[in-house]
Design an enzyme around this catalytic site. Structure first.
Site, short mmCIF file in Angstrom:
data_model
loop_
_atom_site.label_atom_id
_atom_site.label_comp_id
_atom_site.label_asym_id
_atom_site.label_seq_id
_atom_site.Cartn_x
_atom_site.Cartn_y
_atom_site.Cartn_z
CD GLU A 281 -1.30 0.96 -9.58
OE1 GLU A 281 -0.54 1.29 -9.91
OE2 GLU A 281 -1.45 -0.28 -8.51
CG ASP A 355 1.91 -5.29 -9.28
OD1 ASP A 355 2.39 -5.33 -10.36
OD2 ASP A 355 1.69 -4.26 -8.53
CD GLU A 383 6.34 -2.85 -7.46
OE1 GLU A 383 6.48 -2.91 -8.62
OE2 GLU A 383 5.32 -2.30 -6.69
O1 GCW Z 1 3.54 -2.98 -9.64
C1 GCW Z 1 2.75 -1.87 -9.41
C2 GCW Z 1 3.82 -0.70 -8.72
C3 GCW Z 1 3.47 0.65 -9.36
C4 GCW Z 1 3.21 0.58 -10.78
C5 GCW Z 1 2.17 -0.25 -11.21
C6 GCW Z 1 1.95 -0.35 -12.86
C7 GCW Z 1 3.88 2.31 -12.48
O2 GCW Z 1 3.63 -0.57 -7.37
O3 GCW Z 1 4.29 1.40 -8.92
O4 GCW Z 1 3.19 1.86 -11.31
O5 GCW Z 1 2.34 -1.32 -10.84
O6 GCW Z 1 2.38 -1.20 -13.35
O7 GCW Z 1 1.27 0.57 -13.40
#
Ligand code: GCW
Length: 696
Positions: A281, A355, A383
């Site tokens: 990311e 995720d 989240e």
């Molecule tokens: O869950 C996702 C999130 C990001 C996060 C990423 C990760 C810290 O949307 O905000 O970044 O995973 O775990 O690296």
């Protein structure tokens, strides 16, 4: 840690008699804080100041002593308990001392004593009978860690409980009582590690100016047995080191990290190590220089090795340049390099392959890397589970993952056994949880968010613990020991996770959250340049059907699992319906086990989720006699929001998917309040937890 006077008078009397005199050796900082906790705990619980005695023979009813200080007659009574007790384990046992009945808390090390004291206090809070005050417990993982996603400006990525509790501006000089209470709370559930800053890292944290602040925190945490780790930005040698490159094979870069490690250890001798998000990311990493994850992790491992530090390298990687199913990418990246990491590297793997969704099958890496210690990464902050407004008891989700059987070494190869090291003989073990803590007066926003922090800690200590026991402990110690409260509330907690799956992501749907903030539904979102940041990538709905085909006719992600699962999940006849659309793309007319079509089943499950939240509200309404007014009101209001949002999820998703199914809502499903256009028009630019310029 609510030390209110024991409500049951008989029990109170028993305790007051038994624990009037205490012999407690306190010759170290850890034992001193243990004694303070005992003092604070008993003063509240027993409503009398404990009498600390100079020797055990002064008639002590409670004796708190490390093994080396036990006299021969006492030691003899508990000798067997020390077998395999290890560094952090403790023993609580009834004994006879100087001809009198007493309770002994003992351990090999000071920290074990602290854990024993917390456990003892918990047993008292739960009003256990005297004869039941008996326990022998040893943690099953070494690193039991919170990961904060806190930025230096005090915003918290995916944080829903206010701002960061770390006030970097006033550190190192101002030691907020919160830092101490944070350490107490964590130690009370066995957490022994923390990384205070975001994995989307800022190199500044590694500068001398900030390291001094980190040192101050480490000093507060030390007596509580909590080690500090730092998130290391891979490009730090360029950003704060003045180098031209961060190539892990460059000698100057390697030296820079070695020097940095030495500098950190000179300030924080028990520093834990680095936690790294690389090539994920947008974070920089070794692949920017054509190197592998192993090259990157091993460079840091070499820098930390002389100081016994650990590199925790995150396996949450997927790339916009890789067109294969995102669910497959981490496995493809790491499994082939099993065995190439230095011995002080651990890989931190999220519980599922996408995720932190309300439900995912376990991550296929678990069980597939016998030579590399894998650490669990759970997310405590919600989240994708309604932020800190929804009541969702996460230990249920955690338990489901830990109990899942990978079948990698035959039946019984559970994820818990991967994590505790027993399956592959890992020499390092651990579990991390992304914290849900912030500056909110109750720490977690939702009062019940604390149950998730608590439950995470308990499971990190013992990954085999049942969510039911955790619920029981938390409810008793937080609210009330009364049956009339415990029974219905246990049911509420244990059912809450399934409810959120029903009203958000039924039947294996996933990642259909509105983009960026992940607040509320957004199954229609399709405008991101990165395909895998679009919900439509995950549900693939059209007139013909819905779901992600991960069988051999699709992405074949199933092949990353042991044959047992590849077969079971690959075959519609044996795939549990909770994973249906995770692994299969099916026509809307597909017939479910209960005879409903897929469309009807989806609609009815969304409806069921709403009904379940309504039931949670009803249960809570009846709990007023057991809970103080303010808390009760607050949770009632939160449940109102949860109900409103469950309806929002149901209506928005069914209007959206209904366009494709072409079918009306089946009987029993409430009609939506608004049009699809209305739900699509909702925008939340200031939803909490979002970070600027983030748009997945
Ligand atoms: O869950 C996702 C999130 C990001 C996060 C990423 C990760 C810290 O949307 O905000 O970044 O995973 O775990 O690296």
């Amino acid at each position: 840690m609510r030390y209110d006077q024991i409500a049951d008078e008989t029990r109170l009397g028993e305790y007051q008699n038994a624990f009037g005199g205490i012999y407690f050796n306190t010759d170290s900082p850890t034992l001193k804080v243990a004694l303070q906790e005992m003092d604070r705990g008993l003063s509240g619980l027993l409503a009398q100041s404990p009498r600390f005695l100079d020797t055990a023979s002064d008639g002590a009813g409670l004796i708190v002593l490390k093994k080396v200080l036990l006299d021969a007659t006492t030691l003899q009574q508990v000798a067997g308990d020390f077998e395999g007790l290890g560094r952090d384990g403790f023993v609580i046992s009834p004994i006879t001392s100087n001809g009198r009945k007493a309770t002994l808390i003992t351990a090999n090390e000071d920290l074990g004593i602290l854990y024993g004291v917390f456990h003892f206090l918990r047993q008292l809070q739960m009003q256990q009978p005297l004869h039941a005050l008996k326990e022998r417990s040893t943690p099953k993982t070494d690193i039991r860690m919170l990961n904060h996603w806190d930025n230096l400006d005090r915003t918290v990525e995916r944080g829903y409980a206010g701002f960061s509790i770390w006030n970097w501006h006033t550190l190192p000089d101002l030691i907020d009582q919160r830092y101490i209470d944070y350490a107490r709370a964590n130690a009370s559930i066995g957490i022994n590690a923390t990384s205070p800053t975001n994995v989307n890292a800022n190199a500044e944290i590694l500068t001398p100016h900030y390291l001094e602040k980190v040192q101050a925190l480490a000093r507060v945490f030390r007596p509580y047995g909590i080690k500090v780790y730092l998130t290391a930005r891979f490009s730090a040698p360029i950003e704060i080191g003045g180098l031209q490159t961060a190539d892990p094979l460059d000698t100057q870069v390697r030296q820079w990290w070695k020097d940095k490690a030495t500098e950190i250890y000179s300030l924080i001798p028990d520093f834990g190590g680095f936690l790294v998000k690389a090539n994920s990311e947008g974070q920089p990493g070794p692949q920017n220089y054509g190197r592998t994850h192993a090259d990157g992790a091993n460079m840091l491992a070499e820098a930390l090795a002389p100081h016994q530090g650990t590199v925790i390298w995150r396996a949450f990687v997927y790339s916009e340049h890789d067109l294969t199913d995102r669910a497959k990418q981490a496995f493809s990246e790491f499994v082939p390099v099993d065995g190439q990491f230095h011995t002080n590297v651990m890989l931190q793997v999220k519980n599922g392959p996408i995720d932190f969704q309300p439900r995912e099958p376990f991550h296929p890496m678990f069980g597939a890397m016998p030579k590399t210690p894998l650490m669990m990464e759970f997310q405590i902050t919600q989240e994708y589970l309604g932020f800190s407004t929804h009541l969702v008891f996460l230990p249920r989700l955690f338990e489901e993952v830990l109990q899942a059987d990978t079948y990698r070494k035959g039946k019984g190869s559970t994820v818990a056994r991967v994590i505790d090291g027993s399956l592959h003989g890992y020499t390092r073990t651990g579990m991390a949880g992304v914290a849900n803590i912030g500056t909110d007066i109750n720490w977690t926003g939702h009062p019940f968010g604390q149950a998730n922090w608590y439950g995470f800690g308990r499971l990190a200590w013992d990954p085999y613990m049942s969510s039911e026991q955790i619920a029981e402990e938390w409810l008793r110690t937080t609210f009330s020991n009364e049956r009339g409260f415990l029974q219905p509330m246990k049911q509420l907690l244990l059912g809450s996770r399934e409810a959120v799956v029903h009203y958000m992501n039924p039947l294996g749907l996933h990642h259909i959250f509105d983009s960026g903030h992940h607040y509320g539904p957004g199954p229609w979102v399709d405008n991101h340049s990165r395909p895998e940041w679009n919900p439509v990538y995950y549900h693939r709905a059209d007139r013909l059907g819905v779901g992600f085909d991960r069988t051999a006719t699709g992405s074949d992600a199933l092949q990353q699992y042991a044959p047992h699962w590849a077969e079971k999940w690959g075959d519609l006849a044996s795939c549990p319906e909770e994973y249906l659309l995770w692994f299969h793309h099916l026509p809307w007319t597909y017939v479910l086990k209960n005879g409903h079509t897929l469309w009807e089943g989806m609609a009815l499950t969304y409806q069921q989720g709403v009904v379940e939240v309504q039931q949670m509200k009803n249960t809570w309404a009846q709990m007023a006699p057991y809970v103080d007014l303010e808390q009760h009101d607050r949770v009632s209001m939160l449940l109102d929001i949860q109900l409103k949002e469950a309806r929002w999820w149901r209506d928005a998703c069914l209007l959206y998917f209904g366009q494709f199914s072409g079918e009306p809502l089946p009987p029993g499903v409430d009609a939506p309040d608004h049009s699809l256009g209305y739900y699509q028009s909702l925008k939340f630019p200031y939803a909490p937890g979002i970070r600027p310029s983030w748009d997945d």
